[in-house]
Write a protein that holds these residues in place. Structure first.
Motif, mmCIF file in Angstrom:
data_model
loop_
_atom_site.group_PDB
_atom_site.id
_atom_site.type_symbol
_atom_site.label_atom_id
_atom_site.label_comp_id
_atom_site.label_asym_id
_atom_site.label_seq_id
_atom_site.Cartn_x
_atom_site.Cartn_y
_atom_site.Cartn_z
ATOM 1 N N MET A 164 0.718 -1.075 -0.132
ATOM 2 C CA MET A 164 0.080 0.048 -0.048
ATOM 3 C C MET A 164 0.748 1.248 -0.075
ATOM 4 S SD MET A 164 -3.121 0.664 -0.012
ATOM 5 C CE MET A 164 -3.963 2.130 -0.046
ATOM 6 N N ARG A 165 0.601 2.349 -0.731
ATOM 7 C CA ARG A 165 1.532 3.318 -1.011
ATOM 8 C C ARG A 165 0.769 4.491 0.027
ATOM 9 N NH1 ARG A 165 1.078 1.391 -6.377
ATOM 10 N NH2 ARG A 165 -0.811 2.495 -6.687
ATOM 11 N N ARG A 166 1.785 5.158 0.635
ATOM 12 C CA ARG A 166 1.175 6.254 1.669
ATOM 13 C C ARG A 166 0.766 7.532 0.906
ATOM 14 N NH1 ARG A 166 0.922 7.819 7.191
ATOM 15 N NH2 ARG A 166 1.751 10.058 7.420
ATOM 16 N N PRO A 167 -0.195 7.994 0.562
ATOM 17 C CA PRO A 167 -0.288 9.387 -0.444
ATOM 18 C C PRO A 167 0.920 10.517 0.149
ATOM 19 C CG PRO A 167 -2.246 8.639 0.418
ATOM 20 C CD PRO A 167 -1.269 7.812 1.202
ATOM 21 N N ILE A 168 1.290 11.316 -0.797
ATOM 22 C CA ILE A 168 2.188 12.496 -0.400
ATOM 23 C C ILE A 168 1.501 13.509 -0.896
ATOM 24 C CG2 ILE A 168 3.512 11.439 -2.265
ATOM 25 C CD1 ILE A 168 5.913 13.190 -0.442
ATOM 26 N N VAL A 169 1.257 14.545 -0.486
ATOM 27 C CA VAL A 169 0.958 15.869 -0.980
ATOM 28 C C VAL A 169 2.024 16.883 -0.675
ATOM 29 C CG1 VAL A 169 -0.873 17.720 -0.986
ATOM 30 C CG2 VAL A 169 -1.514 15.452 -0.404
ATOM 31 N N ALA A 170 2.287 17.379 -1.841
ATOM 32 C CA ALA A 170 3.493 18.536 -1.831
ATOM 33 C C ALA A 170 3.083 19.952 -1.856
ATOM 34 C CB ALA A 170 4.840 18.076 -2.385
ATOM 35 N N ALA A 171 3.579 21.048 -1.513
ATOM 36 C CA ALA A 171 3.425 22.414 -1.981
ATOM 37 C C ALA A 171 4.615 22.847 -2.754
ATOM 38 C CB ALA A 171 3.201 23.375 -0.818
ATOM 39 N N ASN A 172 4.318 23.387 -3.766
ATOM 40 C CA ASN A 172 5.562 24.070 -4.606
ATOM 41 C C ASN A 172 5.423 25.405 -4.651
ATOM 42 O OD1 ASN A 172 7.455 24.944 -6.416
ATOM 43 N ND2 ASN A 172 6.416 23.884 -8.194
ATOM 44 N N TRP A 173 5.880 26.383 -3.716
ATOM 45 C CA TRP A 173 5.587 27.765 -3.681
ATOM 46 C C TRP A 173 6.288 28.667 -4.959
ATOM 47 C CZ3 TRP A 173 6.260 29.141 2.228
ATOM 48 C CH2 TRP A 173 5.306 28.545 3.204
ATOM 49 N N LYS A 174 7.095 28.052 -5.541
ATOM 50 C CA LYS A 174 7.700 28.805 -6.583
ATOM 51 C C LYS A 174 8.477 29.778 -6.072
ATOM 52 C CE LYS A 174 4.339 26.661 -9.544
ATOM 53 N NZ LYS A 174 3.582 26.448 -11.042
ATOM 54 N N MET A 175 8.464 30.978 -6.700
ATOM 55 C CA MET A 175 9.089 32.369 -6.263
ATOM 56 C C MET A 175 8.095 33.289 -5.599
ATOM 57 S SD MET A 175 11.669 34.544 -8.425
ATOM 58 C CE MET A 175 10.796 35.616 -9.209
ATOM 59 N N HIS A 176 7.522 32.545 -4.488
ATOM 60 C CA HIS A 176 6.466 33.116 -3.393
ATOM 61 C C HIS A 176 6.807 32.978 -2.259
ATOM 62 C CE1 HIS A 176 3.787 33.869 -6.788
ATOM 63 N NE2 HIS A 176 3.667 32.749 -7.350
ATOM 64 N N LYS A 177 6.807 34.126 -1.473
ATOM 65 C CA LYS A 177 6.931 34.174 0.125
ATOM 66 C C LYS A 177 8.196 34.739 0.459
ATOM 67 C CE LYS A 177 2.486 31.423 1.107
ATOM 68 N NZ LYS A 177 1.924 32.326 1.485
ATOM 69 N N THR A 178 8.061 35.652 1.256
ATOM 70 C CA THR A 178 9.392 36.005 2.078
ATOM 71 C C THR A 178 9.239 35.011 3.431
ATOM 72 O OG1 THR A 178 7.959 37.661 3.524
ATOM 73 C CG2 THR A 178 9.027 38.293 1.548
ATOM 74 N N VAL A 179 10.331 35.257 4.267
ATOM 75 C CA VAL A 179 10.518 34.426 5.450
ATOM 76 C C VAL A 179 9.388 34.751 6.316
ATOM 77 C CG1 VAL A 179 11.857 34.288 7.524
ATOM 78 C CG2 VAL A 179 13.261 34.210 5.295
#
Ligand code: PEP
Length: 256
Positions: A1-16
């Motif tokens: 059984m594969r455990r799902p994975i959700v990832a965020a790719n913010w690209k060139m967005h957001k400061t610290v």
């Protein structure tokens, strides 16, 4: 059984500061009811601060890119060791924007993936066809060739650590999503193609879908047998929307 994975790719967005605000807003919204791996890929400048802000949570840190070399005169580049230092568990390689805007080849993508594995960072290897390629019925040929080139030399024994992201280029940031059936068709093709280099271990490789994933389309995508998660661009910038995706199933109350 594969455990799902959700990832965020913010690209060139957001400061610290914006990344830290995201973490404070997002973490309380993530339910433990859904069995899913979650990762966030901020810009390099926010990796360390976001890692601290996520510290103690089950949300992993991911890089958006890497240079395969260990060190040296590569102005502007970031090495695998630097990503280890920053606390990354995953690294995105071969995103279509890097392929199209910066001329990255399958061969370079494979070197990056191998370099990440060499430092125990799990590569998220992106593949996907353009609209023109789909309309001229070359989707499978294009994806097959990207997979062959981008995974060249990766050891079969490490297959379970590799994540593939199928991201049709025409669906990225356009609001146009592949239907669950369209996505499943390509995911099943990818699974079959992975059996060539990896044999039975292909069944352990997680294949994410990416392209305008939102809280209201994640459940139908995740219901497909070969869709093991999502790589999310635009919607991942908003803590409510990203939590709605990460909490798939539970978000609609469809989980028992
Ligand atoms: C992406 O670029 O990885 C992506 C999937 O973007 P979006 O969700 O905005 O389509």
């Amino acid at each position: 059984m594969r455990r799902p994975i959700v990832a965020a790719n913010w690209k060139m967005h957001k400061t610290v500061a914006e990344a830290e605000d995201f973490a404070s807003a997002f973490l309380p919204k993530v339910t433990d009811a859904v069995d899913v791996d979650v990762a966030v890929a901020p810009p390099f400048t926010a990796l360390v601060a976001l890692g601290r802000a996520l510290g103690g949570s089950r949300i992993a840190l991911a890089a958006q890119n890497v240079n395969p070399e260990a060190q040296g005169a590569f102005t502007g580049e970031i090495s695998p060791d630097m990503l280890v230092d920053a606390g990354c568990a995953y690294g995105i390689v071969g995103h279509s924007e890097r392929r199209a805007l910066y001329g990255e080849t399958d061969e370079f993508v494979a070197r990056k993936a191998l370099a990440l594995l060499g430092r125990d960072i799990r590569p998220i290897v992106c593949v996907g066809e353009t609209l023109e390629q789909r309309e001229s019925k070359r989707t499978f040929a294009v994806i097959g060739s990207q997979l062959e080139g981008s995974l060249a030399g990766l050891p079969a024994g490490r297959a379970g650590e590799i994540v593939i992201a199928y991201e049709p280029v025409w669906a990225i940031g356009t609001g146009r999503t592949a239907t669950p059936d369209m996505a499943q068709e390509v995911h099943a093709f990818i699974r079959g193609a992975l059996r060539e280099p990896f044999g039975a271990a292909a069944e352990t490789i997680r294949i994410q879908y990416g392209g305008s994933v939102k809280p209201d389309n994640i459940d139908a995508l995740m219901a497909q047998p070969d869709i093991d998660g999502a790589l999310v661009g635009g919607a991942s910038l908003d803590p409510d929307a990203f939590a709605g995706i990460v909490n798939f199933g539970a978000a609609t109350g469809s989980e028992s």
